[in-house]
Write an enzyme that holds these catalytic residues in place. Structure first.
Site, PDB file in Angstrom:
ATOM      1  N   GLU A  29      -2.028  -8.431   3.930  1.00  0.00           N
ATOM      2  CA  GLU A  29      -3.495  -8.304   4.003  1.00  0.00           C
ATOM      3  C   GLU A  29      -3.982  -9.299   3.349  1.00  0.00           C
ATOM      4  OE1 GLU A  29      -6.889  -4.815   3.240  1.00  0.00           O
ATOM      5  OE2 GLU A  29      -4.780  -4.749   2.187  1.00  0.00           O
TER       6      GLU A  29
ATOM      7  N   GLU B 139     -10.517   3.042   5.183  1.00  0.00           N
ATOM      8  CA  GLU B 139     -10.221   2.920   3.614  1.00  0.00           C
ATOM      9  C   GLU B 139     -11.805   2.721   2.857  1.00  0.00           C
ATOM     10  OE1 GLU B 139      -7.147   0.325   0.735  1.00  0.00           O
ATOM     11  OE2 GLU B 139      -8.475  -0.851   2.279  1.00  0.00           O
TER      12      GLU B 139
END
Length: 273
Positions: free
Chosen positions: A143, A248
């Protein structure tokens, strides 16, 4: 179909961690993610998942010394043994929790260290993690993270992630390392360079997981920000994205008070399940 997963490290923090599974299920979520499970028994987490009809979507490999500011050890020369031990620990948890995806945090590049050595350390560790995970049917995700939230983080852009995946696959050949994918966090993308439509167009095909949060502030991905998240989610749905989308974000107040943005998507998921 849009499938939203609650991030239990950031959402439902009104409750102790082990109580957040029930809170997420009560809110309509059917999948969960979080940063790390390692303070808790894998058996206890598995029981919480089963009791609440939840799927474990994702969690991270051990990050090193988080409290000291470490954010992964994959790019840190000299920490290879620790990294490999962390891979094994994460895979044990993943198997117990029936989780098919793990995020390999890259780490913050050490100062005054040869950048080429840092990169080669990362590539070697990515190759190792992918090989170990592939034998268990698990994907390794990488990521890009923006430098405002995490200064010095090694993996800085989706383009660089794409390049590194290709380099590992070039070494392993046609049948190797096909279980590496991008974790496309659209909050980090917006913070770093924007152009979310371009990112979706270029990287959706090699992305196995997406995450969202409001910009600025990393709060609810609702209308109170600079991104039209209904358009983003609608675009992903129209393009046939079938992975999970991790929520998130840090709620502005109580999680349940701010969840209204997600209700139409959660209801759609429930009606189509």
């Amino acid at each position: 179909m849009i499938r939203l997963a609650a991030n239990l490290s950031m959402m439902f923090t009104e409750y102790p961690f082990m109580d957040r599974f029930a809170a997420a299920a009560d809110a309509g979520f059917r999948g969960v993610e979080y940063l790390f499970p390692y303070e808790y028994s894998a058996s206890d987490i598995a029981e919480a998942l089963a009791a609440n009809g939840l799927e474990q979507v994702l969690f991270n490999l051990p990050p090193g010394d988080w409290d000291a500011g470490e954010r992964g050890v994959a790019c840190l020369p000299g920490r290879e043994t620790e990294f490999r031990e962390g891979v094994e620990t994460a895979l044990r948890y993943a198997e117990k929790l029936e989780c098919r995806q793990l995020h390999m945090m890259a780490g913050i590049a050490p100062p005054r260290t040869d950048p080429a050595r840092v990169e080669m350390t990362y590539l070697s560790n990515l190759h190792y993690a992918a090989a170990q995970a592939e034998a268990r049917g698990i994907k390794i995700l990488i990521e890009p993270i923006n430098p405002t939230d995490m200064p010095g983080y090694f993996l800085r852009s989706a383009g660089y992630a794409h390049e590194l995946i290709q380099r590992v696959q070039a070494v392993t050949g046609d049948n190797g390392a096909r279980n590496i994918a991008i974790q496309l966090d659209l909050y980090h993308r917006q913070m770093l360079e924007g152009r979310l439509a371009v990112a979706i167009d270029e990287y959706l095909g090699e992305s196995a997981h997406i995450q969202i949060a409001g910009v600025p502030g990393r709060h609810e991905p609702d209308a109170d920000g600079e991104v039209n998240w209904d358009w983003v989610l609608g675009t992903l749905d129209r393009l046939g994205y079938d992975g999970w989308i991790g929520c998130e974000y840090r709620p502005r107040g109580r999680t349940d008070a701010g969840i209204v943005w997600a209700n139409p998507w959660l209801a759609s998921m429930e009606s189509r399940s």
